[in-house]
Design an enzyme around this catalytic site. Structure first.
Site, short mmCIF file in Angstrom:
data_model
loop_
_atom_site.label_atom_id
_atom_site.label_comp_id
_atom_site.label_asym_id
_atom_site.label_seq_id
_atom_site.Cartn_x
_atom_site.Cartn_y
_atom_site.Cartn_z
N GLY A 1 -30.07 -27.04 5.07
CA GLY A 1 -30.14 -26.28 3.82
C GLY A 1 -30.65 -27.17 2.70
O GLY A 1 -31.84 -27.18 2.37
N CYS B 1 -17.21 -22.58 -22.44
CA CYS B 1 -15.93 -23.02 -22.99
C CYS B 1 -15.01 -23.57 -21.91
O CYS B 1 -14.03 -22.93 -21.53
CB CYS B 1 -15.29 -21.86 -23.74
SG CYS B 1 -16.36 -21.30 -25.06
N GLU B 2 -15.37 -24.71 -21.38
CA GLU B 2 -14.58 -25.44 -20.38
C GLU B 2 -14.91 -26.91 -20.55
O GLU B 2 -16.08 -27.26 -20.69
CB GLU B 2 -15.01 -25.07 -18.95
CG GLU B 2 -14.78 -23.66 -18.52
CD GLU B 2 -13.37 -23.37 -18.07
OE1 GLU B 2 -12.60 -24.34 -17.83
OE2 GLU B 2 -13.04 -22.18 -17.95
N GLU C 1 -29.58 -26.38 11.39
CA GLU C 1 -29.31 -25.50 10.24
C GLU C 1 -29.41 -26.27 8.93
O GLU C 1 -28.44 -26.38 8.19
CB GLU C 1 -27.88 -24.94 10.35
CG GLU C 1 -27.51 -24.30 11.67
CD GLU C 1 -26.00 -24.15 11.86
OE1 GLU C 1 -25.22 -24.65 11.03
OE2 GLU C 1 -25.61 -23.51 12.85
N TYR D 1 -18.02 -30.62 -7.86
CA TYR D 1 -17.87 -31.82 -7.01
C TYR D 1 -18.08 -33.12 -7.78
O TYR D 1 -18.34 -34.14 -7.15
CB TYR D 1 -18.91 -31.84 -5.88
CG TYR D 1 -19.28 -30.55 -5.21
CD1 TYR D 1 -18.39 -29.86 -4.39
CD2 TYR D 1 -20.58 -30.04 -5.34
CE1 TYR D 1 -18.78 -28.71 -3.73
CE2 TYR D 1 -20.96 -28.88 -4.69
CZ TYR D 1 -20.06 -28.22 -3.88
OH TYR D 1 -20.45 -27.08 -3.24
N ARG E 1 -22.72 -27.73 -9.70
CA ARG E 1 -22.33 -28.84 -8.84
C ARG E 1 -21.53 -29.94 -9.56
O ARG E 1 -20.55 -30.44 -9.01
CB ARG E 1 -23.54 -29.43 -8.11
CG ARG E 1 -24.25 -28.40 -7.19
CD ARG E 1 -25.40 -29.01 -6.42
NE ARG E 1 -24.97 -30.11 -5.59
CZ ARG E 1 -25.11 -31.38 -5.90
NH1 ARG E 1 -25.71 -31.74 -7.01
NH2 ARG E 1 -24.65 -32.31 -5.09
N GLY F 1 -26.75 -30.53 7.00
CA GLY F 1 -25.98 -31.57 6.33
C GLY F 1 -26.73 -32.79 5.87
O GLY F 1 -26.16 -33.62 5.15
C1 LIG Z 1 -23.77 -25.10 4.46
C2 LIG Z 1 -24.04 -25.09 5.91
C3 LIG Z 1 -25.21 -25.65 6.41
C4 LIG Z 1 -26.23 -26.35 5.55
O1 LIG Z 1 -25.73 -27.52 5.00
P1 LIG Z 1 -26.71 -28.48 4.16
O2 LIG Z 1 -25.86 -29.62 3.79
O3 LIG Z 1 -27.16 -27.70 2.99
O4 LIG Z 1 -27.83 -28.86 5.06
C5 LIG Z 1 -25.46 -25.55 7.76
N1 LIG Z 1 -24.57 -24.95 8.60
C6 LIG Z 1 -23.42 -24.41 8.14
C7 LIG Z 1 -22.50 -23.77 9.10
C8 LIG Z 1 -23.11 -24.49 6.79
O5 LIG Z 1 -21.96 -23.97 6.36
#
Ligand SMILES: *Cc1c(COP(=O)(O)O)cnc(C)c1O
Length: 428
Positions: A287, A356-357, A285, A328, A324, A247
């Site tokens: 991303g 076309c949006e 985790e 969002y 994106r 996150g």
């Molecule tokens: C999407 C997700 C992440 C990664 O989130 P980021 O904001 O990209 O770091 C980690 N854990 C879970 C369960 C997710 O769904």
């Protein structure tokens, strides 16, 4: 002539008037490979990872790249070779980790809707942990594991009910979200899990949202999770690891000022130590923060269309390539690939794609000095762009390149539009 700053992109910079990715000239890449073209910097990925690795030095910690941010095989290989595990959310992602040579024991499986087939697939592969998101899922996973003569390693995703202060579509740790189990139900659900013969309870998990730029929600969530760890262990269930999710945000613009990963974790680890849980294995985790600012999307200006209320800059990348903004209302910085000698005045444009949006816009109210045929770079395009790309309007997806120093390697060929109809069947 002032060149635009590239917030958060240390491995992308202008040399003279030309935009470079590491030591490679971006306009030469576009000339060779065409547009839309995603260009990634391997050094940027590894330096983002290194910030986490520095933060966890000397700790029992495991970084599981949340691969839904960018699941291209070569990107997974970069992280697998750097020792990362993976956070997956589908059986398809599991197959990608296998294809990229990832270590199955370092794979964790998140998501609210795992099917029985996906559970069997992950158990057969020997993944490290299932992050279970509901009581119903616990029962199903236990029976699937028992039928295979196995015990599934599980942690339960708890919902700490803190506001990550991000976009509602990417906040996941609030009461109204579909994710995780409620804080007040967690101890009872852990007790239930401990009684199921097909499960081996090993940890606790939370993930409060995405694009978080403030430390406070993380610190609050850590407190809430540690309260639960205390209560669950008091009920006689030992937790070997704490998974704190992902996150962490990136700077899409200079308005976003997320903490550095190592600085954030210095504070979080301080809290963990202060509450006596510093010895537990820590899993995370991330991303977006590993790949988001490691990529750009190069696009060509097709037409300029002046209007009474708005001027439109129509580019060859669209919402199917860069979803994106449409999803969002997200912001991506847009900069020229080649700062032209031409002294055209800056004009305010909405930068839009051919789809076309009306939702197909990439940037609104951008001051640009452009002509048809110019190339633009959409920044911060490494995360949640190609992995979310679609074939809407029967557009083939763009090509991807991975730059490493002065070398650029094609890691995804441009998708021929004809490929998009391959699984389809004509009526006789
Ligand atoms: C999407 C997700 C992440 C990664 O989130 P980021 O904001 O990209 O770091 C980690 N854990 C879970 C369960 C997710 O769904």
């Amino acid at each position: 002539m002032t060149l635009p700053a590239l917030p958060g992109h240390p491995h992308f910079a202008y040399r003279g008037t030309a935009l470079f990715a590491e030591d490679v000239c971006v306009s030469e890449l576009a000339a060779e490979h065409g547009t839309p073209l995603f260009v990634y910097s391997k050094a940027a990925m590894l330096s983002a990872l290194a910030s986490y690795q520095r933060g966890f030095e000397g700790r029992n910690a495991q970084i599981c790249y949340a691969m839904k941010a960018n699941s291209s095989l070569a990107v997974l290989q970069v992280f697998a070779r750097a020792g990362c595990g993976f956070d997956i959310v589908s059986g398809g992602e599991l197959e990608r980790v296998q294809a990229a040579g990832g270590d199955m024991r370092q794979v964790i499986f998140s998501g609210v809707g795992k099917t029985r087939a996906e559970m069997r697939q992950a158990l057969a592969a020997g993944i490290g942990c299932f992050n279970v998101e509901s009581e119903a899922e616990l029962g199903v996973l236990s029976s699937v594991a028992l039928a295979m003569g196995l015990r599934a390693p599980v942690s339960i995703r708890v919902n700490p009910n803190v506001d990550p202060k991000t976009h509602p579509y990417i906040s996941t740790g609030l009461k109204g979200n579909k994710f995780g189990v409620a804080h007040e139900d967690a101890v009872r659900i852990y007790q239930h899990a401990a009684l199921l013969d097909g499960l081996n309870v090993i940890g606790i998990d939370c993930h409060i949202g995405s694009q978080i730029t403030d430390v406070t929600p993380y610190l609050d969530a850590m407190d809430r999770v540690l309260d639960l760890v205390a209560a669950i262990e008091a009920a006689g269930i030992f937790l070997a690891h704490i998974d704190f999710g992902g996150g962490l945000g990136i700077n899409y613009s200079s308005d976003d000022q997320p903490p550095q990963a190592d600085a954030l974790w210095q504070q979080l680890l301080g809290k963990l130590d202060a509450r006596g849980y510093g010895g537990k294995k820590l899993m995370i985790e991330p991303g977006r923060s590993l790949v988001g600012n490691a990529g750009i999307c190069v696009t060509e200006v097709l037409y300029l269309k002046p209007g009474e209320q708005k001027n439109f800059c129509i580019i060859d990348a669209a919402m199917n390539d860069l979803p994106r903004p449409a999803m969002y209302q997200a912001f991506h910085a847009i900069v020229p690939v080649e700062q032209a000698a031409r002294q055209a005045a800056d004009v305010l444009y909405d930068v839009v794609g051919p789809v076309c949006e009306s939702g197909d816009w990439i940037g609104r109210d951008r001051l640009l000095s452009v002509a048809a045929g110019d190339q633009l770079a959409v920044l911060s395009a490494g995360a949640y762009c190609m992995s979310m790309a679609s074939n809407y309007n029967t557009r083939g997806r763009g090509a991807e390149l991975l730059v490493d120093g002065d070398a650029a390697r094609l890691i995804r060929a441009r998708e021929p539009p004809a490929d998009t109809s391959r699984p389809e069947l004509l009526l006789p």
